[in-house]
Design a protein around this motif. Sequence first.
Motif, PDB file in Angstrom:
ATOM      1  N   LEU A   1      20.699   2.894  14.143  1.00  0.00           N
ATOM      2  CA  LEU A   1      21.689   2.512  15.146  1.00  0.00           C
ATOM      3  C   LEU A   1      22.095   1.050  14.989  1.00  0.00           C
ATOM      4  O   LEU A   1      23.242   0.686  15.228  1.00  0.00           O
ATOM      5  N   ARG A   2      21.169   0.234  14.525  1.00  0.00           N
ATOM      6  CA  ARG A   2      21.433  -1.194  14.336  1.00  0.00           C
ATOM      7  C   ARG A   2      21.908  -1.512  12.925  1.00  0.00           C
ATOM      8  O   ARG A   2      22.127  -2.662  12.580  1.00  0.00           O
ATOM      9  N   GLY A   3      22.026  -0.490  12.096  1.00  0.00           N
ATOM     10  CA  GLY A   3      22.505  -0.696  10.736  1.00  0.00           C
ATOM     11  C   GLY A   3      21.528  -1.440   9.847  1.00  0.00           C
ATOM     12  O   GLY A   3      21.939  -2.146   8.925  1.00  0.00           O
ATOM     13  N   LEU A   4      20.237  -1.264  10.107  1.00  0.00           N
ATOM     14  CA  LEU A   4      19.216  -1.972   9.337  1.00  0.00           C
ATOM     15  C   LEU A   4      18.597  -1.052   8.299  1.00  0.00           C
ATOM     16  O   LEU A   4      18.333   0.115   8.571  1.00  0.00           O
ATOM     17  N   SER A   5      18.340  -1.593   7.136  1.00  0.00           N
ATOM     18  CA  SER A   5      17.566  -0.863   6.131  1.00  0.00           C
ATOM     19  C   SER A   5      16.083  -1.017   6.473  1.00  0.00           C
ATOM     20  O   SER A   5      15.699  -1.880   7.272  1.00  0.00           O
ATOM     21  N   GLN A   6      15.264  -0.202   5.856  1.00  0.00           N
ATOM     22  CA  GLN A   6      13.822  -0.376   6.040  1.00  0.00           C
ATOM     23  C   GLN A   6      13.389  -1.751   5.552  1.00  0.00           C
ATOM     24  O   GLN A   6      12.548  -2.401   6.180  1.00  0.00           O
ATOM     25  N   GLU A   7      13.979  -2.193   4.476  1.00  0.00           N
ATOM     26  CA  GLU A   7      13.632  -3.509   3.937  1.00  0.00           C
ATOM     27  C   GLU A   7      13.978  -4.613   4.930  1.00  0.00           C
ATOM     28  O   GLU A   7      13.182  -5.524   5.164  1.00  0.00           O
ATOM     29  N   ARG A   8      15.164  -4.525   5.537  1.00  0.00           N
ATOM     30  CA  ARG A   8      15.581  -5.559   6.495  1.00  0.00           C
ATOM     31  C   ARG A   8      14.707  -5.516   7.744  1.00  0.00           C
ATOM     32  O   ARG A   8      14.323  -6.570   8.259  1.00  0.00           O
ATOM     33  N   LEU A   9      14.380  -4.322   8.234  1.00  0.00           N
ATOM     34  CA  LEU A   9      13.476  -4.233   9.380  1.00  0.00           C
ATOM     35  C   LEU A   9      12.132  -4.847   9.028  1.00  0.00           C
ATOM     36  O   LEU A   9      11.538  -5.553   9.840  1.00  0.00           O
ATOM     37  N   GLY A  10      11.688  -4.619   7.801  1.00  0.00           N
ATOM     38  CA  GLY A  10      10.440  -5.232   7.356  1.00  0.00           C
ATOM     39  C   GLY A  10      10.511  -6.746   7.380  1.00  0.00           C
ATOM     40  O   GLY A  10       9.578  -7.416   7.822  1.00  0.00           O
ATOM     41  N   GLU A  11      11.628  -7.288   6.915  1.00  0.00           N
ATOM     42  CA  GLU A  11      11.795  -8.749   6.933  1.00  0.00           C
ATOM     43  C   GLU A  11      11.781  -9.290   8.360  1.00  0.00           C
ATOM     44  O   GLU A  11      11.162 -10.312   8.640  1.00  0.00           O
ATOM     45  N   LEU A  12      12.479  -8.593   9.255  1.00  0.00           N
ATOM     46  CA  LEU A  12      12.564  -9.052  10.643  1.00  0.00           C
ATOM     47  C   LEU A  12      11.238  -8.922  11.391  1.00  0.00           C
ATOM     48  O   LEU A  12      10.947  -9.723  12.275  1.00  0.00           O
ATOM     49  N   SER A  13      10.462  -7.923  11.022  1.00  0.00           N
ATOM     50  CA  SER A  13       9.216  -7.659  11.752  1.00  0.00           C
ATOM     51  C   SER A  13       7.974  -8.224  11.060  1.00  0.00           C
ATOM     52  O   SER A  13       6.912  -8.286  11.673  1.00  0.00           O
ATOM     53  N   GLY A  14       8.120  -8.587   9.782  1.00  0.00           N
ATOM     54  CA  GLY A  14       6.947  -9.056   9.043  1.00  0.00           C
ATOM     55  C   GLY A  14       6.060  -7.908   8.580  1.00  0.00           C
ATOM     56  O   GLY A  14       4.886  -8.106   8.282  1.00  0.00           O
ATOM     57  N   VAL A  15       6.625  -6.700   8.532  1.00  0.00           N
ATOM     58  CA  VAL A  15       5.895  -5.513   8.091  1.00  0.00           C
ATOM     59  C   VAL A  15       6.534  -5.054   6.778  1.00  0.00           C
ATOM     60  O   VAL A  15       7.754  -4.969   6.689  1.00  0.00           O
ATOM     61  N   ASP A  16       5.722  -4.758   5.769  1.00  0.00           N
ATOM     62  CA  ASP A  16       6.326  -4.400   4.474  1.00  0.00           C
ATOM     63  C   ASP A  16       7.076  -3.072   4.551  1.00  0.00           C
ATOM     64  O   ASP A  16       6.774  -2.210   5.371  1.00  0.00           O
ATOM     65  N   ARG A  17       8.047  -2.919   3.680  1.00  0.00           N
ATOM     66  CA  ARG A  17       8.925  -1.750   3.684  1.00  0.00           C
ATOM     67  C   ARG A  17       8.164  -0.443   3.517  1.00  0.00           C
ATOM     68  O   ARG A  17       8.483   0.554   4.148  1.00  0.00           O
ATOM     69  N   GLN A  18       7.146  -0.440   2.686  1.00  0.00           N
ATOM     70  CA  GLN A  18       6.370   0.779   2.477  1.00  0.00           C
ATOM     71  C   GLN A  18       5.690   1.220   3.771  1.00  0.00           C
ATOM     72  O   GLN A  18       5.624   2.417   4.066  1.00  0.00           O
ATOM     73  N   THR A  19       5.196   0.259   4.533  1.00  0.00           N
ATOM     74  CA  THR A  19       4.562   0.589   5.808  1.00  0.00           C
ATOM     75  C   THR A  19       5.583   1.124   6.792  1.00  0.00           C
ATOM     76  O   THR A  19       5.323   2.107   7.492  1.00  0.00           O
ATOM     77  N   ILE A  20       6.766   0.500   6.841  1.00  0.00           N
ATOM     78  CA  ILE A  20       7.849   1.005   7.699  1.00  0.00           C
ATOM     79  C   ILE A  20       8.133   2.461   7.323  1.00  0.00           C
ATOM     80  O   ILE A  20       8.235   3.331   8.201  1.00  0.00           O
ATOM     81  N   ASN A  21       8.246   2.747   6.041  1.00  0.00           N
ATOM     82  CA  ASN A  21       8.524   4.103   5.585  1.00  0.00           C
ATOM     83  C   ASN A  21       7.432   5.071   6.017  1.00  0.00           C
ATOM     84  O   ASN A  21       7.718   6.163   6.519  1.00  0.00           O
ATOM     85  N   ARG A  22       6.184   4.711   5.824  1.00  0.00           N
ATOM     86  CA  ARG A  22       5.067   5.600   6.186  1.00  0.00           C
ATOM     87  C   ARG A  22       5.031   5.853   7.690  1.00  0.00           C
ATOM     88  O   ARG A  22       4.748   6.972   8.119  1.00  0.00           O
ATOM     89  N   ILE A  23       5.346   4.835   8.494  1.00  0.00           N
ATOM     90  CA  ILE A  23       5.380   5.003   9.953  1.00  0.00           C
ATOM     91  C   ILE A  23       6.533   5.929  10.337  1.00  0.00           C
ATOM     92  O   ILE A  23       6.352   6.857  11.133  1.00  0.00           O
ATOM     93  N   GLU A  24       7.705   5.691   9.780  1.00  0.00           N
ATOM     94  CA  GLU A  24       8.864   6.523  10.096  1.00  0.00           C
ATOM     95  C   GLU A  24       8.640   7.979   9.703  1.00  0.00           C
ATOM     96  O   GLU A  24       9.128   8.888  10.380  1.00  0.00           O
ATOM     97  N   GLN A  25       7.920   8.218   8.630  1.00  0.00           N
ATOM     98  CA  GLN A  25       7.639   9.585   8.178  1.00  0.00           C
ATOM     99  C   GLN A  25       6.488  10.233   8.954  1.00  0.00           C
ATOM    100  O   GLN A  25       6.252  11.429   8.799  1.00  0.00           O
TER     101      GLN A  25
END
Length: 79
Positions: free
Chosen positions: A28-52
Amino acid sequence: MPPPEPPPEWVITHRRLIGTRIRDARALRGLSQERLGELSGVDRQTINRIEQGHVSTRIDTLLRIAEALDVPVAELVRR
């Protein structure tokens, strides 16, 4: 020490629901997993595993993601 018991199915279902809410809020905010990772300080792979719904997340990580998405953490975890 025996291996830990797997979580009950309702826990896994709710974990997937949390991941879906994170993914939807991110999209909804137009963010990639990578960008959310940058904003949150959480790596992209972790974002992906959480989302899945593949991993359970620490509350600290969930708080960081909610803050980066500008949503209340309660919105992500409600039942």
